[in-house]
Every structure is written in C-alpha cells, then in structure tokens.
Design a protein around this motif. Sequence first.
Motif, PDB file in Angstrom:
ATOM      1  N   LEU A  48       0.833  -1.193   0.000  1.00 20.84           N
ATOM      2  CA  LEU A  48       0.000   0.000   0.000  1.00 20.84           C
ATOM      3  C   LEU A  48       0.870   1.245   0.000  1.00 20.84           C
ATOM      4  O   LEU A  48       2.034   1.212   0.418  1.00 20.84           O
ATOM      5  CB  LEU A  48      -0.927  -0.002   1.224  1.00 20.84           C
ATOM      6  CG  LEU A  48      -1.880  -1.186   1.364  1.00 20.84           C
ATOM      7  CD1 LEU A  48      -2.724  -1.041   2.622  1.00 20.84           C
ATOM      8  CD2 LEU A  48      -2.756  -1.331   0.133  1.00 20.84           C
ATOM      9  N   PHE A  49       0.261   2.371  -0.455  1.00 20.98           N
ATOM     10  CA  PHE A  49       1.033   3.608  -0.600  1.00 20.98           C
ATOM     11  C   PHE A  49       0.303   4.771   0.045  1.00 20.98           C
ATOM     12  O   PHE A  49      -0.923   4.876  -0.004  1.00 20.98           O
ATOM     13  CB  PHE A  49       1.277   3.907  -2.085  1.00 20.98           C
ATOM     14  CG  PHE A  49       2.099   2.861  -2.776  1.00 20.98           C
ATOM     15  CD1 PHE A  49       3.479   2.911  -2.744  1.00 20.98           C
ATOM     16  CD2 PHE A  49       1.486   1.806  -3.432  1.00 20.98           C
ATOM     17  CE1 PHE A  49       4.244   1.937  -3.360  1.00 20.98           C
ATOM     18  CE2 PHE A  49       2.234   0.822  -4.054  1.00 20.98           C
ATOM     19  CZ  PHE A  49       3.618   0.895  -4.016  1.00 20.98           C
ATOM     20  N   ASP A  50       1.107   5.665   0.621  1.00 15.70           N
ATOM     21  CA  ASP A  50       0.570   6.868   1.261  1.00 15.70           C
ATOM     22  C   ASP A  50       0.286   7.964   0.244  1.00 15.70           C
ATOM     23  O   ASP A  50      -0.568   8.827   0.474  1.00 15.70           O
ATOM     24  CB  ASP A  50       1.560   7.383   2.311  1.00 15.70           C
ATOM     25  CG  ASP A  50       1.858   6.332   3.360  1.00 15.70           C
ATOM     26  OD1 ASP A  50       0.937   5.959   4.100  1.00 15.70           O
ATOM     27  OD2 ASP A  50       3.021   5.865   3.416  1.00 15.70           O
ATOM     28  N   ASN A  51       1.008   7.957  -0.857  1.00 13.91           N
ATOM     29  CA  ASN A  51       0.840   8.945  -1.930  1.00 13.91           C
ATOM     30  C   ASN A  51       0.930   8.228  -3.265  1.00 13.91           C
ATOM     31  O   ASN A  51       1.858   7.445  -3.487  1.00 13.91           O
ATOM     32  CB  ASN A  51       1.941  10.017  -1.884  1.00 13.91           C
ATOM     33  CG  ASN A  51       2.038  10.721  -0.551  1.00 13.91           C
ATOM     34  OD1 ASN A  51       1.403  11.743  -0.322  1.00 13.91           O
ATOM     35  ND2 ASN A  51       2.861  10.181   0.365  1.00 13.91           N
ATOM     36  N   ILE A  52      -0.025   8.480  -4.136  1.00 15.79           N
ATOM     37  CA  ILE A  52       0.012   7.919  -5.491  1.00 15.79           C
ATOM     38  C   ILE A  52      -0.168   9.063  -6.481  1.00 15.79           C
ATOM     39  O   ILE A  52      -1.065   9.898  -6.322  1.00 15.79           O
ATOM     40  CB  ILE A  52      -1.080   6.860  -5.700  1.00 15.79           C
ATOM     41  CG1 ILE A  52      -0.882   5.689  -4.714  1.00 15.79           C
ATOM     42  CG2 ILE A  52      -1.060   6.337  -7.140  1.00 15.79           C
ATOM     43  CD1 ILE A  52      -1.923   4.585  -4.835  1.00 15.79           C
ATOM     44  N   PHE A  53       0.698   9.116  -7.487  1.00 11.23           N
ATOM     45  CA  PHE A  53       0.678  10.190  -8.473  1.00 11.23           C
ATOM     46  C   PHE A  53       0.345   9.658  -9.865  1.00 11.23           C
ATOM     47  O   PHE A  53       0.957   8.698 -10.344  1.00 11.23           O
ATOM     48  CB  PHE A  53       2.046  10.880  -8.547  1.00 11.23           C
ATOM     49  CG  PHE A  53       2.323  11.832  -7.426  1.00 11.23           C
ATOM     50  CD1 PHE A  53       2.013  13.185  -7.543  1.00 11.23           C
ATOM     51  CD2 PHE A  53       2.870  11.382  -6.240  1.00 11.23           C
ATOM     52  CE1 PHE A  53       2.265  14.062  -6.509  1.00 11.23           C
ATOM     53  CE2 PHE A  53       3.126  12.255  -5.196  1.00 11.23           C
ATOM     54  CZ  PHE A  53       2.823  13.595  -5.327  1.00 11.23           C
ATOM     55  N   LEU A  54      -0.629  10.306 -10.502  1.00 11.29           N
ATOM     56  CA  LEU A  54      -0.900  10.150 -11.930  1.00 11.29           C
ATOM     57  C   LEU A  54      -0.685  11.524 -12.547  1.00 11.29           C
ATOM     58  O   LEU A  54      -1.570  12.379 -12.524  1.00 11.29           O
ATOM     59  CB  LEU A  54      -2.334   9.688 -12.162  1.00 11.29           C
ATOM     60  CG  LEU A  54      -2.672   8.214 -11.957  1.00 11.29           C
ATOM     61  CD1 LEU A  54      -4.175   8.024 -11.950  1.00 11.29           C
ATOM     62  CD2 LEU A  54      -2.046   7.366 -13.055  1.00 11.29           C
ATOM     63  N   VAL A  55       0.491  11.761 -13.081  1.00  8.05           N
ATOM     64  CA  VAL A  55       0.858  13.077 -13.602  1.00  8.05           C
ATOM     65  C   VAL A  55       0.873  13.020 -15.126  1.00  8.05           C
ATOM     66  O   VAL A  55       1.723  12.362 -15.717  1.00  8.05           O
ATOM     67  CB  VAL A  55       2.233  13.522 -13.055  1.00  8.05           C
ATOM     68  CG1 VAL A  55       2.633  14.866 -13.656  1.00  8.05           C
ATOM     69  CG2 VAL A  55       2.187  13.612 -11.535  1.00  8.05           C
ATOM     70  N   HIS A  56      -0.079  13.699 -15.746  1.00 11.69           N
ATOM     71  CA  HIS A  56      -0.232  13.676 -17.205  1.00 11.69           C
ATOM     72  C   HIS A  56      -0.228  12.231 -17.705  1.00 11.69           C
ATOM     73  O   HIS A  56       0.452  11.889 -18.670  1.00 11.69           O
ATOM     74  CB  HIS A  56       0.865  14.512 -17.868  1.00 11.69           C
ATOM     75  CG  HIS A  56       0.600  15.982 -17.792  1.00 11.69           C
ATOM     76  ND1 HIS A  56       1.118  16.887 -18.684  1.00 11.69           N
ATOM     77  CD2 HIS A  56      -0.142  16.714 -16.924  1.00 11.69           C
ATOM     78  CE1 HIS A  56       0.709  18.113 -18.377  1.00 11.69           C
ATOM     79  NE2 HIS A  56      -0.051  18.027 -17.299  1.00 11.69           N
ATOM     80  N   THR A  57      -1.012  11.420 -17.044  1.00 14.00           N
ATOM     81  CA  THR A  57      -1.093   9.991 -17.341  1.00 14.00           C
ATOM     82  C   THR A  57      -2.532   9.527 -17.536  1.00 14.00           C
ATOM     83  O   THR A  57      -2.802   8.697 -18.407  1.00 14.00           O
ATOM     84  CB  THR A  57      -0.442   9.174 -16.202  1.00 14.00           C
ATOM     85  OG1 THR A  57       0.928   9.583 -16.062  1.00 14.00           O
ATOM     86  CG2 THR A  57      -0.496   7.685 -16.489  1.00 14.00           C
ATOM     87  N   LEU A  58      -3.470  10.057 -16.755  1.00 10.77           N
ATOM     88  CA  LEU A  58      -4.858   9.612 -16.839  1.00 10.77           C
ATOM     89  C   LEU A  58      -5.401   9.744 -18.256  1.00 10.77           C
ATOM     90  O   LEU A  58      -6.162   8.884 -18.728  1.00 10.77           O
ATOM     91  CB  LEU A  58      -5.728  10.414 -15.874  1.00 10.77           C
ATOM     92  CG  LEU A  58      -7.170   9.931 -15.714  1.00 10.77           C
ATOM     93  CD1 LEU A  58      -7.221   8.625 -14.937  1.00 10.77           C
ATOM     94  CD2 LEU A  58      -8.029  10.989 -15.018  1.00 10.77           C
ATOM     95  N   GLU A  59      -5.006  10.809 -18.955  1.00 12.40           N
ATOM     96  CA  GLU A  59      -5.521  11.056 -20.302  1.00 12.40           C
ATOM     97  C   GLU A  59      -5.025  10.023 -21.314  1.00 12.40           C
ATOM     98  O   GLU A  59      -5.522   9.960 -22.438  1.00 12.40           O
ATOM     99  CB  GLU A  59      -5.161  12.463 -20.765  1.00 12.40           C
ATOM    100  CG  GLU A  59      -3.678  12.717 -21.025  1.00 12.40           C
ATOM    101  CD  GLU A  59      -2.889  13.080 -19.787  1.00 12.40           C
ATOM    102  OE1 GLU A  59      -1.716  13.487 -19.927  1.00 12.40           O
ATOM    103  OE2 GLU A  59      -3.449  12.977 -18.657  1.00 12.40           O
ATOM    104  N   HIS A  60      -4.048   9.194 -20.916  1.00  7.74           N
ATOM    105  CA  HIS A  60      -3.514   8.152 -21.800  1.00  7.74           C
ATOM    106  C   HIS A  60      -4.256   6.830 -21.672  1.00  7.74           C
ATOM    107  O   HIS A  60      -4.027   5.927 -22.481  1.00  7.74           O
ATOM    108  CB  HIS A  60      -2.034   7.903 -21.486  1.00  7.74           C
ATOM    109  CG  HIS A  60      -1.124   9.021 -21.865  1.00  7.74           C
ATOM    110  ND1 HIS A  60      -0.307   8.977 -22.977  1.00  7.74           N
ATOM    111  CD2 HIS A  60      -0.891  10.214 -21.289  1.00  7.74           C
ATOM    112  CE1 HIS A  60       0.390  10.099 -23.058  1.00  7.74           C
ATOM    113  NE2 HIS A  60       0.053  10.866 -22.037  1.00  7.74           N
ATOM    114  N   ALA A  91      -2.975   3.399   1.157  1.00  8.05           N
ATOM    115  CA  ALA A  91      -2.952   3.110   2.581  1.00  8.05           C
ATOM    116  C   ALA A  91      -4.022   3.940   3.286  1.00  8.05           C
ATOM    117  O   ALA A  91      -4.480   4.961   2.743  1.00  8.05           O
ATOM    118  CB  ALA A  91      -1.569   3.437   3.146  1.00  8.05           C
ATOM    119  N   PRO A  92      -4.443   3.562   4.468  1.00  9.52           N
ATOM    120  CA  PRO A  92      -5.393   4.384   5.223  1.00  9.52           C
ATOM    121  C   PRO A  92      -4.863   5.811   5.382  1.00  9.52           C
ATOM    122  O   PRO A  92      -3.720   6.010   5.783  1.00  9.52           O
ATOM    123  CB  PRO A  92      -5.474   3.663   6.571  1.00  9.52           C
ATOM    124  CG  PRO A  92      -5.159   2.233   6.253  1.00  9.52           C
ATOM    125  CD  PRO A  92      -4.131   2.292   5.165  1.00  9.52           C
ATOM    126  N   GLY A  93      -5.681   6.767   5.034  1.00  7.77           N
ATOM    127  CA  GLY A  93      -5.258   8.163   5.090  1.00  7.77           C
ATOM    128  C   GLY A  93      -4.430   8.605   3.898  1.00  7.77           C
ATOM    129  O   GLY A  93      -3.977   9.760   3.843  1.00  7.77           O
TER     130      GLY A  93
END
Length: 241
Positions: free
Chosen positions: A99-111, A127-129
């Motif tokens: 699990l992760f505390d921070n997840i980044f989709l940076v100029h990726t969702l549009e792909h 992760a929780p929170g």
Amino acid sequence: MSRDLNTEYQDTEKRLYAYDFDYIHRDYMLKALGPYLRPGNVLEMGCYHGEFTKKLQPFFDDITVIEGSSDLIEIARKNVGDGVRFILSYFEDADPGRLFDNIFLVHTLEHLNDPQTVLKKIRQWLAPGGRLFIIVPNANAASRQIAVGMGLIDYNAAVTAGEHAHGHRATYSLDTLEHEAVQAGFQVAHRGGILFKPLANFQFDAAMRGGIIDQAFFDGCYKLGMKYPDLTASVFVVCET
C-alpha cells in the motif's frame, strides 16, 4: 492491451512529446501539491524520463514506479539513480504488492483506455489516510481556447491527431476530471489549476529562447492560475477514499 508504449512517447515530425515548458511546469506542480503530501512512501504511475521522479526524491525515500514502457524505465533508471523501485507493467495488470501513502498520476490519466478500471485498482493500493494526486492537461487552457478560435482545434476537449499519436485518449477539464475521480469512488478533497497558460508549449519555448519571458513571468502565471484555474496548463484533484 494492443498499444506499444515504447513508440507512443517518441517525438513526431510536427509535435514533441515534451517541451522545455513541460519541465518548468513540473516545478509548479509540486509547488501546488506540496501542502497536501502525506508522510510515508509514494507510487508514481508513468514516469517518462524520470524528471518528475527526481523531483519527488527530496520528499520521499521510498519511491515505486509503475511504467508500461521498458525503454522509458531504462532511461528513467539512469536519470534517478539507485533507490527507486521500477515495475514494468500495464497499469491494468499491475500488482505492486503493498500500500502507498501517496500515489501520483501526472499527465497519465488522459492516456488510459479505461480510466475507471485503473482508478478503482488504485483505490485498493492506497494506505489508510493516503492520497491520490491526479494532474492532467487542461482542455480549457487559455492557449487551447485560442487554438479553437483559430480553427486549429475543433473544440476544447478534442483529442488532436498529434495528441492521439502520443497516446492521449481524452482531454479533461476540471469538472470532467473531478467527475472521473468521483465515479471511481474517491472523495475530492482539493482541486485547482497549475500555471495560467496564454501560449502553446512551442511558443513558450521560443519565447524563453528569445529572452522574452523569464522566471518572473512564470511566477506571475502561477499566481494568476490560482485565481483562474480554468485557464491553466493543467488541472488537478487531490483524492481520498
């Protein structure tokens, strides 16, 4: 999946995949999102050459990257050095195993072919929170609306031929981005725009090379973007479960 992600990031005759403007833009992304980062680890989904990964390194010691292009992983690994864990996988097939505390989709969702499938998987990886940060190019950027007025783009949210060749499958505005996140079961805690954008990327590059604009100009665009998020280069949402 039938897409070859080792070819989609290649420059074409008419369009670069990344301009100098894009690298400057990333600095302002972290400036905008910095107050919302959670302590702990981070997952970056899609890395290109690793420039944004490098910008995450001062904030996080534990970084994982999922990337579908083997060529880009090789390039990014050289750029970021040791300490970053890379997983070669399409997002739809990925299993990071933690699990992760921070997840980044940076100029990726549009792909993505199927954003909902991926976003619902991401919910299971938080992760929780934890928080999901999504940044996408803005359909309503001032430069894009000017291009529509010039007849270069059919309408604000159109996916141009050049964008499609580089893997884009959608063009989001702030409202459609928020809708996408909510449909996947997230709560949007924060939203906004990053960097007022009066020029196209190649025009920014030319203006920088010609000494017409400088850092102070970009700082001014950042501040103006906080007032007028609908006219910015990118829009973002910070999501929680």
